[in-house]
Write an enzyme that holds these catalytic residues in place. Structure first.
Site, PDB file in Angstrom:
ATOM      1  N   HIS A 204      -9.382   1.060   5.142  1.00 29.04           N
ATOM      2  CA  HIS A 204      -8.089   1.271   5.811  1.00 29.04           C
ATOM      3  C   HIS A 204      -8.268   2.206   7.012  1.00 29.04           C
ATOM      4  O   HIS A 204      -9.090   3.124   6.963  1.00 29.04           O
ATOM      5  CB  HIS A 204      -7.086   1.871   4.819  1.00 29.04           C
ATOM      6  CG  HIS A 204      -5.694   1.873   5.356  1.00 29.04           C
ATOM      7  ND1 HIS A 204      -5.244   2.851   6.203  1.00 29.04           N
ATOM      8  CD2 HIS A 204      -4.679   0.991   5.209  1.00 29.04           C
ATOM      9  CE1 HIS A 204      -3.991   2.573   6.543  1.00 29.04           C
ATOM     10  NE2 HIS A 204      -3.622   1.455   5.951  1.00 29.04           N
TER      11      HIS A 204
ATOM     12  N   LYS B 135       0.138   4.295  -0.294  1.00 24.10           N
ATOM     13  CA  LYS B 135      -0.498   5.482   0.315  1.00 24.10           C
ATOM     14  C   LYS B 135      -0.285   6.714  -0.579  1.00 24.10           C
ATOM     15  O   LYS B 135      -0.229   6.571  -1.796  1.00 24.10           O
ATOM     16  CB  LYS B 135       0.031   5.680   1.735  1.00 24.10           C
ATOM     17  CG  LYS B 135      -0.129   4.396   2.569  1.00 24.10           C
ATOM     18  CD  LYS B 135       0.086   4.582   4.040  1.00 24.10           C
ATOM     19  CE  LYS B 135      -0.091   3.243   4.751  1.00 24.10           C
ATOM     20  NZ  LYS B 135       0.053   3.338   6.190  1.00 24.10           N
TER      21      LYS B 135
ATOM     22  N   ASN C 287       0.873  -1.178   0.000  1.00 28.37           N
ATOM     23  CA  ASN C 287       0.000   0.000   0.000  1.00 28.37           C
ATOM     24  C   ASN C 287       0.910   1.228   0.000  1.00 28.37           C
ATOM     25  O   ASN C 287       1.522   1.543   1.001  1.00 28.37           O
ATOM     26  CB  ASN C 287      -0.883  -0.038   1.261  1.00 28.37           C
ATOM     27  CG  ASN C 287      -1.673   1.243   1.464  1.00 28.37           C
ATOM     28  OD1 ASN C 287      -1.734   2.096   0.571  1.00 28.37           O
ATOM     29  ND2 ASN C 287      -2.281   1.371   2.637  1.00 28.37           N
TER      30      ASN C 287
ATOM     31  N   SER D  26       3.756  -2.081  10.258  1.00 29.09           N
ATOM     32  CA  SER D  26       5.219  -2.120  10.405  1.00 29.09           C
ATOM     33  C   SER D  26       5.834  -3.462  10.007  1.00 29.09           C
ATOM     34  O   SER D  26       6.766  -3.935  10.646  1.00 29.09           O
ATOM     35  CB  SER D  26       5.628  -1.713  11.829  1.00 29.09           C
ATOM     36  OG  SER D  26       5.206  -0.384  12.103  1.00 29.09           O
TER      37      SER D  26
ATOM     38  N   GLU E 207      -5.091  -5.064  10.823  1.00 31.55           N
ATOM     39  CA  GLU E 207      -4.113  -3.996  10.974  1.00 31.55           C
ATOM     40  C   GLU E 207      -4.343  -3.260  12.290  1.00 31.55           C
ATOM     41  O   GLU E 207      -5.138  -2.309  12.337  1.00 31.55           O
ATOM     42  CB  GLU E 207      -4.229  -3.013   9.805  1.00 31.55           C
ATOM     43  CG  GLU E 207      -3.895  -3.621   8.465  1.00 31.55           C
ATOM     44  CD  GLU E 207      -3.315  -2.586   7.513  1.00 31.55           C
ATOM     45  OE1 GLU E 207      -2.236  -2.822   6.985  1.00 31.55           O
ATOM     46  OE2 GLU E 207      -3.941  -1.529   7.329  1.00 31.55           O
TER      47      GLU E 207
ATOM     48  N   GLY F  99       2.734   2.294  10.710  1.00 30.51           N
ATOM     49  CA  GLY F  99       3.667   3.408  10.540  1.00 30.51           C
ATOM     50  C   GLY F  99       4.397   3.801  11.806  1.00 30.51           C
ATOM     51  O   GLY F  99       5.008   4.869  11.868  1.00 30.51           O
TER      52      GLY F  99
ATOM     53  N   GLU G  91      -6.624   4.602   8.052  1.00 25.35           N
ATOM     54  CA  GLU G  91      -6.428   6.035   7.764  1.00 25.35           C
ATOM     55  C   GLU G  91      -7.690   6.634   7.140  1.00 25.35           C
ATOM     56  O   GLU G  91      -8.015   7.802   7.384  1.00 25.35           O
ATOM     57  CB  GLU G  91      -5.192   6.218   6.863  1.00 25.35           C
ATOM     58  CG  GLU G  91      -3.914   6.031   7.675  1.00 25.35           C
ATOM     59  CD  GLU G  91      -2.723   5.495   6.893  1.00 25.35           C
ATOM     60  OE1 GLU G  91      -2.727   5.538   5.659  1.00 25.35           O
ATOM     61  OE2 GLU G  91      -1.772   5.022   7.560  1.00 25.35           O
TER      62      GLU G  91
HETATM   63  P1  PGA Z   1       3.035   0.335   7.573  1.00 22.93           P
HETATM   64  O1  PGA Z   1       1.552   0.512   6.994  1.00 22.93           O
HETATM   65  O2  PGA Z   1       3.580  -0.953   6.977  1.00 22.93           O
HETATM   66  O3  PGA Z   1       3.783   1.532   7.099  1.00 22.93           O
HETATM   67  O4  PGA Z   1       2.938   0.241   9.051  1.00 22.93           O
HETATM   68  C1  PGA Z   1       0.681  -0.576   6.866  1.00 22.93           C
HETATM   69  C2  PGA Z   1      -0.644  -0.120   6.293  1.00 22.93           C
HETATM   70  O5  PGA Z   1      -1.104   0.967   6.642  1.00 22.93           O
HETATM   71  O6  PGA Z   1      -1.276  -0.831   5.484  1.00 22.93           O
END
Ligand code: PGA
Length: 252
Positions: free
Chosen positions: A95, A11, A9, A213, A167, A173, A97
């Site tokens: 997601h 983003k 992803n 992560s 997640e 992140g 976010e």
């Molecule tokens: P990250 O994001 O690997 O940077 O923690 C995962 C995601 O949001 O799908």
């Protein structure tokens, strides 16, 4: 028995040129690769160009979101037909976010899943608890709520196509990955929930990815867990070498 699936992803990162460069780099590494499904999800603006580059490789294309209507006066939104036109087969839905920053609700997630399925796409449905929810012992309750509402009135034959991504919001992140045991416990709960909502066959066939992560160093220990079938990777999917290492370590 369940085929591993690793998705990147990206983003809100990368211009068209940058996205094409990563896609071409990945295509060189995985021109023919049969041990796992590999999906990359660039930003909307780069989808079509990236699609042209990876079309004859084993890498598949996904979008980061879809809107829940076919077409019309929905400024800024992207329909499933537009995504398919740009070469996407996969789409991320729900997601954290989108939920936290754009106010997406479980009902929105449900509508998006339905329209994506109607158009033959493969949705990656995200669910996960925030840190205060985990600290208050509410992880399973949150997962149950998000997933049950998200899958509302989706028939079993269509549900079979959905991929679920666990997640934990506190791991996204932050560099703080869930331990393989924490992830396995949540994945097992999700699989049992799918069995309650549908049946044993759907539960045993549904692929559940872990996200938060994921790095080349921690993917192998996550993948050996019984109910972890892949990963949804954010930051570490932006670079050809680290994403390549993640895919390779996932199928060791
Ligand atoms: P990250 O994001 O690997 O940077 O923690 C995962 C995601 O949001 O799908």
């Amino acid at each position: 028995m369940r085929r591993p699936i690793i998705a990147g992803n990206w983003k809100m990162n990368k211009t068209i040129e940058e996205a094409v460069s990563v896609a071409v780099g990945l295509k060189r590494k995985f021109y023919t690769f049969s041990e796992a499904d590999i999906v990359i999800c660039p930003p909307f603006t780069a989808l079509s160009k990236v699609s042209d580059k990876i079309i004859d490789s084993s890498i598949m294309l996904g979008a980061q979101d879809v809107y829940s209507e076919e077409d019309g006066a929905f400024t800024g939104a992207i329909s499933p037909n537009m995504l398919k036109d740009a070469g996407c087969r996969y789409v991320i839905v729900g997601h954290s976010e989108k939920r936290a920053l754009f106010g997406e609700t479980d009902e929105d997630v449900n509508k998006k899943l339905k329209i994506a399925l109607k158009h033959g796409m493969v949705p990656i449905m995200c669910a996960g608890e925030r840190i205060e929810e985990r600290d208050n012992g509410m992880t399973f309750e949150i997962l149950e709520k998000q997933i049950t509402r998200g899958l509302k009135n989706i028939p079993r034959d269509e549900a079979l196509r959905i991929i679920i991504a666990y997640e934990p919001v506190w791991a996204i992140g932050t560099g703080r990955t869930a331990t393989p045991q924490q992830a396995q416990e949540a994945h097992k709960f999700i699989r049992e929930l799918i069995e309650r909502l549908y049946d044993k066959e759907v539960a045993s066939k549904t692929r559940i990815q872990y996200g938060g992560s994921v790095k080349p160093e921690n993917i192998a220990n996550l993948m050996i867990q019984e109910d972890i079938d892949g990963a949804l990777v954010g930051g570490a999917s932006l670079d050809v070498n680290s994403f390549t290492e993640i895919v390779r370590n996932a199928v060791l």
